[in-house]
Design a protein around this motif. Structure first.
Motif, PDB file in Angstrom:
ATOM      1  N   PHE A  72      38.936  41.788  33.845  1.00 28.86           N
ATOM      2  CA  PHE A  72      39.563  40.938  32.835  1.00 28.86           C
ATOM      3  C   PHE A  72      38.980  41.837  31.463  1.00 28.86           C
ATOM      4  CE2 PHE A  72      39.395  37.530  29.403  1.00 28.86           C
ATOM      5  CZ  PHE A  72      40.609  37.087  29.876  1.00 28.86           C
ATOM      6  N   ARG A  73      38.312  42.392  31.335  1.00 31.44           N
ATOM      7  CA  ARG A  73      37.958  43.300  30.173  1.00 31.44           C
ATOM      8  C   ARG A  73      38.658  44.454  30.321  1.00 31.44           C
ATOM      9  NH1 ARG A  73      34.272  44.135  26.340  1.00 31.44           N
ATOM     10  NH2 ARG A  73      33.890  46.568  25.491  1.00 31.44           N
ATOM     11  N   GLU A  74      38.715  45.168  31.498  1.00 35.82           N
ATOM     12  CA  GLU A  74      39.763  46.392  31.840  1.00 35.82           C
ATOM     13  C   GLU A  74      41.370  45.897  31.665  1.00 35.82           C
ATOM     14  OE1 GLU A  74      40.145  50.287  32.852  1.00 35.82           O
ATOM     15  OE2 GLU A  74      38.437  48.822  32.531  1.00 35.82           O
ATOM     16  N   LEU A  75      41.707  44.714  31.847  1.00 31.16           N
ATOM     17  CA  LEU A  75      42.966  44.192  31.583  1.00 31.16           C
ATOM     18  C   LEU A  75      43.223  44.237  29.974  1.00 31.16           C
ATOM     19  CD1 LEU A  75      45.446  43.302  32.967  1.00 31.16           C
ATOM     20  CD2 LEU A  75      44.608  40.806  32.432  1.00 31.16           C
ATOM     21  N   CYS A  76      42.250  43.851  29.086  1.00 31.92           N
ATOM     22  CA  CYS A  76      42.264  43.791  27.834  1.00 31.92           C
ATOM     23  C   CYS A  76      42.298  45.349  27.288  1.00 31.92           C
ATOM     24  CB  CYS A  76      41.000  43.024  27.250  1.00 31.92           C
ATOM     25  SG  CYS A  76      41.024  41.302  27.497  1.00 31.92           S
ATOM     26  N   ALA A  77      41.390  46.170  27.979  1.00 33.06           N
ATOM     27  CA  ALA A  77      41.618  47.332  27.554  1.00 33.06           C
ATOM     28  C   ALA A  77      43.150  47.969  27.767  1.00 33.06           C
ATOM     29  CB  ALA A  77      40.637  48.190  28.250  1.00 33.06           C
ATOM     30  N   ARG A  78      43.562  47.919  28.812  1.00 35.89           N
ATOM     31  CA  ARG A  78      44.803  48.252  29.241  1.00 35.89           C
ATOM     32  C   ARG A  78      45.758  47.813  28.115  1.00 35.89           C
ATOM     33  NH1 ARG A  78      41.875  50.764  32.216  1.00 35.89           N
ATOM     34  NH2 ARG A  78      42.123  51.725  30.223  1.00 35.89           N
ATOM     35  N   PHE A 103      21.769  32.288  48.162  1.00 42.59           N
ATOM     36  CA  PHE A 103      22.856  33.057  48.982  1.00 42.59           C
ATOM     37  C   PHE A 103      24.180  33.239  48.347  1.00 42.59           C
ATOM     38  CE2 PHE A 103      25.521  33.358  52.585  1.00 42.59           C
ATOM     39  CZ  PHE A 103      24.995  34.672  53.159  1.00 42.59           C
ATOM     40  N   GLU A 104      24.720  32.019  47.983  1.00 43.45           N
ATOM     41  CA  GLU A 104      26.100  31.957  47.445  1.00 43.45           C
ATOM     42  C   GLU A 104      26.199  32.675  46.314  1.00 43.45           C
ATOM     43  OE1 GLU A 104      27.899  28.181  47.303  1.00 43.45           O
ATOM     44  OE2 GLU A 104      29.918  28.985  46.543  1.00 43.45           O
ATOM     45  N   VAL A 105      25.104  32.400  45.190  1.00 45.25           N
ATOM     46  CA  VAL A 105      25.183  32.898  44.029  1.00 45.25           C
ATOM     47  C   VAL A 105      25.122  34.602  44.125  1.00 45.25           C
ATOM     48  CG1 VAL A 105      23.985  33.330  41.994  1.00 45.25           C
ATOM     49  CG2 VAL A 105      24.209  31.071  42.785  1.00 45.25           C
ATOM     50  N   ALA A 106      24.666  34.918  45.193  1.00 44.12           N
ATOM     51  CA  ALA A 106      24.484  36.481  45.442  1.00 44.12           C
ATOM     52  C   ALA A 106      25.966  37.016  45.476  1.00 44.12           C
ATOM     53  CB  ALA A 106      23.596  36.745  46.647  1.00 44.12           C
ATOM     54  N   PHE A 107      26.785  36.068  46.236  1.00 51.32           N
ATOM     55  CA  PHE A 107      28.087  36.773  46.519  1.00 51.32           C
ATOM     56  C   PHE A 107      28.937  36.497  45.062  1.00 51.32           C
ATOM     57  CE2 PHE A 107      26.493  36.555  50.721  1.00 51.32           C
ATOM     58  CZ  PHE A 107      26.872  37.809  51.186  1.00 51.32           C
ATOM     59  N   LEU A 108      28.629  35.197  44.605  1.00 49.69           N
ATOM     60  CA  LEU A 108      29.632  34.664  43.296  1.00 49.69           C
ATOM     61  C   LEU A 108      29.543  35.532  42.440  1.00 49.69           C
ATOM     62  CD1 LEU A 108      29.651  31.014  43.981  1.00 49.69           C
ATOM     63  CD2 LEU A 108      31.504  32.316  44.147  1.00 49.69           C
ATOM     64  N   ALA A 109      27.932  36.150  41.669  1.00 51.19           N
ATOM     65  CA  ALA A 109      27.634  36.600  40.561  1.00 51.19           C
ATOM     66  C   ALA A 109      28.396  38.066  40.432  1.00 51.19           C
ATOM     67  CB  ALA A 109      26.168  36.616  40.528  1.00 51.19           C
ATOM     68  N   PRO A 110      28.375  38.718  41.659  1.00 49.36           N
ATOM     69  CA  PRO A 110      29.031  40.133  41.376  1.00 49.36           C
ATOM     70  C   PRO A 110      30.340  39.823  41.284  1.00 49.36           C
ATOM     71  CG  PRO A 110      27.186  40.126  43.133  1.00 49.36           C
ATOM     72  CD  PRO A 110      27.346  38.744  42.783  1.00 49.36           C
ATOM     73  N   GLY A 111      30.898  38.994  41.963  1.00 54.48           N
ATOM     74  CA  GLY A 111      32.215  38.449  41.987  1.00 54.48           C
ATOM     75  C   GLY A 111      32.580  38.170  40.370  1.00 54.48           C
ATOM     76  N   CYS A 112      31.784  37.263  39.753  1.00 58.22           N
ATOM     77  CA  CYS A 112      32.081  37.108  38.325  1.00 58.22           C
ATOM     78  C   CYS A 112      32.045  38.363  37.699  1.00 58.22           C
ATOM     79  CB  CYS A 112      31.048  36.037  38.014  1.00 58.22           C
ATOM     80  SG  CYS A 112      31.166  34.464  38.459  1.00 58.22           S
ATOM     81  N   ARG A 113      31.052  39.034  37.924  1.00 56.98           N
ATOM     82  CA  ARG A 113      30.960  40.336  36.875  1.00 56.98           C
ATOM     83  C   ARG A 113      32.197  41.194  37.171  1.00 56.98           C
ATOM     84  NH1 ARG A 113      26.682  42.788  34.422  1.00 56.98           N
ATOM     85  NH2 ARG A 113      26.554  44.896  34.282  1.00 56.98           N
ATOM     86  N   ARG A 114      32.443  41.408  38.152  1.00 54.27           N
ATOM     87  CA  ARG A 114      33.758  42.045  39.106  1.00 54.27           C
ATOM     88  C   ARG A 114      34.869  41.536  37.869  1.00 54.27           C
ATOM     89  NH1 ARG A 114      33.355  41.957  43.538  1.00 54.27           N
ATOM     90  NH2 ARG A 114      35.109  40.611  43.923  1.00 54.27           N
ATOM     91  N   THR A 156      39.618  46.540  21.759  1.00 54.30           N
ATOM     92  CA  THR A 156      39.128  46.092  23.104  1.00 54.30           C
ATOM     93  C   THR A 156      38.448  44.641  23.148  1.00 54.30           C
ATOM     94  OG1 THR A 156      39.896  48.143  24.195  1.00 54.30           O
ATOM     95  CG2 THR A 156      38.790  46.442  25.537  1.00 54.30           C
ATOM     96  N   ASP A 157      37.340  44.944  22.381  1.00 53.04           N
ATOM     97  CA  ASP A 157      36.329  43.922  22.419  1.00 53.04           C
ATOM     98  C   ASP A 157      36.692  42.681  21.702  1.00 53.04           C
ATOM     99  OD1 ASP A 157      34.397  45.500  23.575  1.00 53.04           O
ATOM    100  OD2 ASP A 157      33.563  46.347  21.631  1.00 53.04           O
ATOM    101  N   THR A 158      37.438  42.959  20.771  1.00 54.62           N
ATOM    102  CA  THR A 158      38.021  41.770  19.964  1.00 54.62           C
ATOM    103  C   THR A 158      39.048  41.083  20.777  1.00 54.62           C
ATOM    104  OG1 THR A 158      37.883  43.085  17.889  1.00 54.62           O
ATOM    105  CG2 THR A 158      39.409  41.234  17.755  1.00 54.62           C
ATOM    106  N   LEU A 159      39.880  41.835  21.594  1.00 51.11           N
ATOM    107  CA  LEU A 159      40.928  41.250  22.141  1.00 51.11           C
ATOM    108  C   LEU A 159      40.245  40.304  23.412  1.00 51.11           C
ATOM    109  CD1 LEU A 159      43.896  40.600  22.984  1.00 51.11           C
ATOM    110  CD2 LEU A 159      43.699  42.921  24.133  1.00 51.11           C
ATOM    111  N   PHE A 160      39.182  41.043  23.903  1.00 46.58           N
ATOM    112  CA  PHE A 160      38.338  40.358  25.062  1.00 46.58           C
ATOM    113  C   PHE A 160      37.757  39.051  24.553  1.00 46.58           C
ATOM    114  CE2 PHE A 160      34.451  39.780  27.369  1.00 46.58           C
ATOM    115  CZ  PHE A 160      34.772  39.712  28.673  1.00 46.58           C
ATOM    116  N   ARG A 161      36.936  39.230  23.585  1.00 43.75           N
ATOM    117  CA  ARG A 161      36.556  38.037  23.033  1.00 43.75           C
ATOM    118  C   ARG A 161      37.525  37.074  22.785  1.00 43.75           C
ATOM    119  NH1 ARG A 161      33.235  41.609  20.362  1.00 43.75           N
ATOM    120  NH2 ARG A 161      34.500  41.611  18.436  1.00 43.75           N
ATOM    121  N   LYS A 162      38.866  37.266  22.287  1.00 50.48           N
ATOM    122  CA  LYS A 162      39.651  36.407  21.928  1.00 50.48           C
ATOM    123  C   LYS A 162      40.133  35.873  23.112  1.00 50.48           C
ATOM    124  CE  LYS A 162      44.261  36.134  19.563  1.00 50.48           C
ATOM    125  NZ  LYS A 162      45.233  37.046  18.947  1.00 50.48           N
TER     126      LYS A 162
END
Lengths: 667, 206
Positions: A194-200, A178-189, A11-17
């Protein structure tokens, strides 16, 4: 490595790729954005502040140069960095810094329009495409520093003026935050998704790989099964060919021997077509009065007991003709272990049975003929061997007769007649008559002569007795030759040679044949049949004598030699007689072959047979006519085993027509 | 040839160009223009031979004089600040935009989006300052400088109302102007002015 760890690593390899791939895609967009911003900046400057004026004079505005050079430097720097380090994490931070500086520049170029400030928030949204929330922090910091330096620090430090609120930059930074406070969690999510997609996807790939492996294994199994099926099919086809074309009749029945199937061979043998025989009991066999009741009963018992059964008996064809049948019944077990079917294989052995009957008759005839021939051979052997001995007996008898003819007894009678004549005046006769005076001496001489005569006759009688005893032994041996072995006794080679010479002494002496005896030291001893050996050696010496006489050599000589080699004792009879032709050397042991004018061709043949019977071998060598001949008899040191073995395993020598190679060796 | 030093030099050059540019731009934006001392009372200025002869005296009505160069892009920010401040003016205010016009140019020379925007302000009028006569009499040398004379003709505010050159938005000077318009003050607020030079060197010397 566990499956879980391997999955995580995959998964890590695929995610990085895939993240790298995603970054490269965004990088392209950013590069185009940089170019677009540069052109937009120039357009802004050209539109809003193309010229700067001093009274009636003007010159290109600073904003125009700034848009060209500062904008070009910013975009060029970012594009070059993106191309140099396309997938590095710091590249995304460089993009964030550049983009924020572009916001500042565009705000400048647009005359500080409030609307242009939206570029900051739009840039943050663009940066969030990278799904890396850390670059939003960098962007926020850049905005804060820019506002602080340009709004507070520089005017204050350079000109000592405060043109806007000292805390305005904090307000701006907070709005960005203020905007970053909303964007950052969004990015993280998004990143996590994306990682979950790779895992799947990894799980799907793993599952697919697992399925592929199973499919591959299953395919291999199927290929094996198909191969096995093909082999079995081929075997079945071959079996079908066997069943179809075999001359044997094959029938398959149920467990009660009722016919279910028959092959074509069955029809050929019995004459019954399949539809005529299907369902028939007892394999469809037709029994009659010639069928052996006991065999039939045994077969029925085997059917009842579900046992295998082999037999040969007479059955009947459809047309009622009997024929010999060999049957092989085999029970076929079912899945539950009980006999589900029988298979019977029948063959028509009528011809074989008839041939065996004819063979038995022929065998009996051969045995009878062989017995007749054997008896004739025995008789011939007896006559030959006894004839040899009888020569010695005749010689001894002649000697005795001569002895008696020349006996001193006649002289004794003369003396006794003279004594009878002068019985009354015997003393005077002895005293005064010249004849009487010599009478005592004469009597002494006669007595001496008679004593010598008695010794000579006694010796001859002894030889005669021995020869007669030998004749008895020969006859006894010949009588038991077929089935019994001779007496096995311990023998000394010198005694055997002496007996042989004794048997031939007179003839050898009469013909002035020199006999040389050579006995190895220590003297060879053996356990064997003495009379067989004597028979052979006497025959050989007799032949040697005849060969010498035929050759008429000036110094006839016979060498008798004996020695031990390994487990055998060898007897050699060599003469310097006429010899044997090279062409004849291979025939001399054959029955009926002889080189003598009055021979019967039996002596060497029977000698060779005798040698074989005592476990030995007789061989002959000769360099040709006039070169003499050499016969060697090899006898095992302990002949008991070989004699018993020969009696047990081999037919009687007298019953066999031995070939030369069976009986001897040739040079 | 090893491309790494070239690449490094390119990075450094681009970075330096951007950094220097930003410094120069910041300096340009926050560097105040040279301005003179405006008359503390409007009556101290001879206006009879100028286009402002009809503007003064106007007892009881504050007058806001906006000196601007019609071609100066930086002054657009001043106009936008005024547009945003005007609704917050409580007393009646007369706005007079003094448009610099070179002496050898027609009046149409002042037509620009700045002039248009100023003329659209409520209670405003645009007067042409041919040759910069009024500018010199009021001591204004930078476009975008505003002078506030209260109803009694006293100078209440002098300076620019943008935070930087050509940069709109709230600033202490604009807030000070608003405050002085809405409430009377005895002192005069002075603020730096950011904008193009109003007069050429030759006009300034005349």
């Amino acid at each position: 490595m566990t499956d879980s760890a391997r999955t995580i690593e995959s998964t890590d390899t695929l995610f990085r790729k895939r993240y790298k791939k995603e970054c490269l895609r965004v990088n392209k967009f950013i590069q185009w954005l940089m170019v677009a911003q540069w052109l937009t900046g120039i357009a802004f400057a050209a539109l809003y502040s193309p010229l700067t004026w001093i009274g009636n004079e003007f010159e290109p505005h600073v904003h125009l140069r700034a848009s060209v050079f500062i904008g070009g430097a910013l975009s060029g720097f970012a594009i070059l960095w993106l191309r140099t380090y396309p997938t590095a994490a710091h590249t995304r931070h460089v993009v964030a810094i550049t983009q924020m500086l572009w916001s500042a520049l565009l705000i400048h170029l647009s005359g500080g329009r409030i609307e242009t400030h939206f570029h900051v928030f739009a840039s943050l949204a663009i940066l969030s495409i990278y799904r890396d929330w850390t670059i939003l922090i960098t962007a926020t910091a850049v905005i804060a520093v820019d506002h602080f330096v340009r709004g507070v620090f520089y005017p204050l430090s350079a000109f000592g003026i405060v043109t806007e609120s000292p805390y305005r930059w904090i307000e701006h930074a907070l709005w960005v935050l203020f905007e970053v406070a909303f964007l950052a969690p969004g990015c993280r999510r998004l990143r996590n998704e994306f990682r979950e997609l790779c895992a799947r996807q990894t799980e799907i790939v793993e599952a697919k790989r697992s399925v592929d492996i199973k499919v591959e294994e299953r395919t291999k199994d199927l290929v094996k099964a198909n191969l096995l099926l093909a082999i079995k099919t081929a075997e079945a086809e071959k079996m079908a060919l066997v069943a179809k074309y075999t001359d044997n009749a094959v029938a398959i029945s149920d467990g009660d021997a009722n016919v279910e199937w028959v092959n074509e061979g069955f029809t050929r043998i019995t004459g019954f077509e399949p539809d005529e025989i299907i369902g028939a009991p007892e394999f469809g066999f037709q029994f009659g009065e010639m069928t052996c009741p006991q065999t039939l009963a045994d077969m029925r018992g085997a059917i009842d007991d579900k046992q295998a059964f082999n037999a040969e008996f007479i059955s009947y064809r459809k047309d009622g003709t009997p024929y010999w049948m060999a049957i092989e019944l085999r029970p076929i077990p079912g899945n539950d272990g009980t006999t589900e079917r029988f298979i019977s294989i029948q063959s028509d052995i009528t011809d074989r049975v008839e041939a065996e009957r004819q063979n038995r008759l022929l065998q009996q005839e051969i045995v009878d003929a062989s017995r007749q021939a054997g008896m004739a051979e025995v008789a011939t052997g007896v006559l030959h061997n006894v004839g040899n001995i009888l020569n010695s007996v005749n010689v001894s008898a002649s000697v005795i007769r001569k002895q008696f003819e020349n006996s001193a007894l006649e002289n004794l009678e003369k003396a006794t007649d003279l004594i009878s004549e002068y019985e009354s005046s015997l003393a005077e006769f002895i005293e005064h008559d010249d004849r009487g005076k010599n009478l005592p001496k004469y009597l002494v001489l006669v007595a001496q002569s008679l004593r010598n005569e008695r010794v000579s006759v006694g010796r001859e009688i002894g030889d005669l007795t021995k020869n007669i005893e030998h004749i008895k032994e020969i006859i006894a041996v010949q009588q038991t030759m077929a089935k019994t072995s001779g007496l096995q006794q311990e023998l000394h080679a010198s005694e055997i040679i002496r007996d042989v010479l004794t048997a031939n002494k007179e003839s050898l002496t009469n013909h002035a044949i020199e006999v040389i005896e050579e006995v190895e030291t220590p003297e060879p001893t053996l356990i064997s049949d003495k009379h067989r050996i004597l028979q052979i050696l006497i025959n050989l010496v007799c032949n040697a004598k005849d060969a010498l006489l035929e050759a008429d050599v000036p110094r006839p000589r016979i060498l008798l030699r004996t020695w031990t080699q390994r487990e055998d004792v060898y007897f050699e009879v060599t003469d310097n007689g006429i010899g044997i032709r090279t062409d004849d050397i291979n025939k001399i042991f054959q029955h009926g072959f002889t080189t003598k004018a009055h021979g019967h061709g039996f002596g060497l043949h029977s000698s060779a047979n005798a040698a074989t019977e005592i476990g030995g071998r007789l061989s002959a060598t000769s360099e040709g006519i006039g070169k003499g001949a050499r016969f060697v008899l090899r006898v095992p040191v302990d002949g008991r085993d070989s004699a018993e073995k020969h009696d047990r395993d081999a037919p009687s020598a007298s019953d066999r027509d031995l070939s030369p190679f069976d009986s001897g060796e040739y040079a | 040839m090893n491309s790494r030093p070239v690449l490094l030099m390119t990075f450094v050059a681009l970075f330096a160009m951007a950094a220097i540019g930003f410094v120069q731009l910041t300096d340009y934006s926050s560097r105040p223009g040279k301005s003179g001392q405006a008359p503390l009372r409007v009556t101290d200025v001879r206006l009879s031979d100028t286009s402002l002869a009809d503007a003064f005296p106007a007892p009881g009505v504050p007058t806001l004089l906006v000196f601007y160069h019609p071609k100066c892009p930086c002054t657009v920010a001043t106009v936008r600040v005024l547009e945003r401040l005007q609704p917050r003016f409580r007393p009646k205010l007369r706005i007079t935009a003094v448009a610099y016009c070179p002496g050898d140019q027609q009046d149409t020379w002042i037509e620009s989006r700045t002039t248009t925007a100023l003329s659209k302000l409520a209670s405003s009028q645009v007067v042409v300052d041919r040759g910069g006569k009024l500018c010199k009499r009021f001591g204004v040398f930078v476009s975008g400088q505003v002078l506030l004379y209260d109803g009694e003709g006293r100078l209440s505010f002098s300076g620019g109302i943008t935070p930087y050159r050509g940069h709109e938005g709230d600033s202490p000077s604009s807030l000070d102007l608003l405050k002085r318009i809405n409430t009377s003050h005895d002192d005069c607020g002075s603020w730096p002015v950011f904008g193009c030079s109003m007069l050429s060197d030759s006009e300034r010397q005349r």
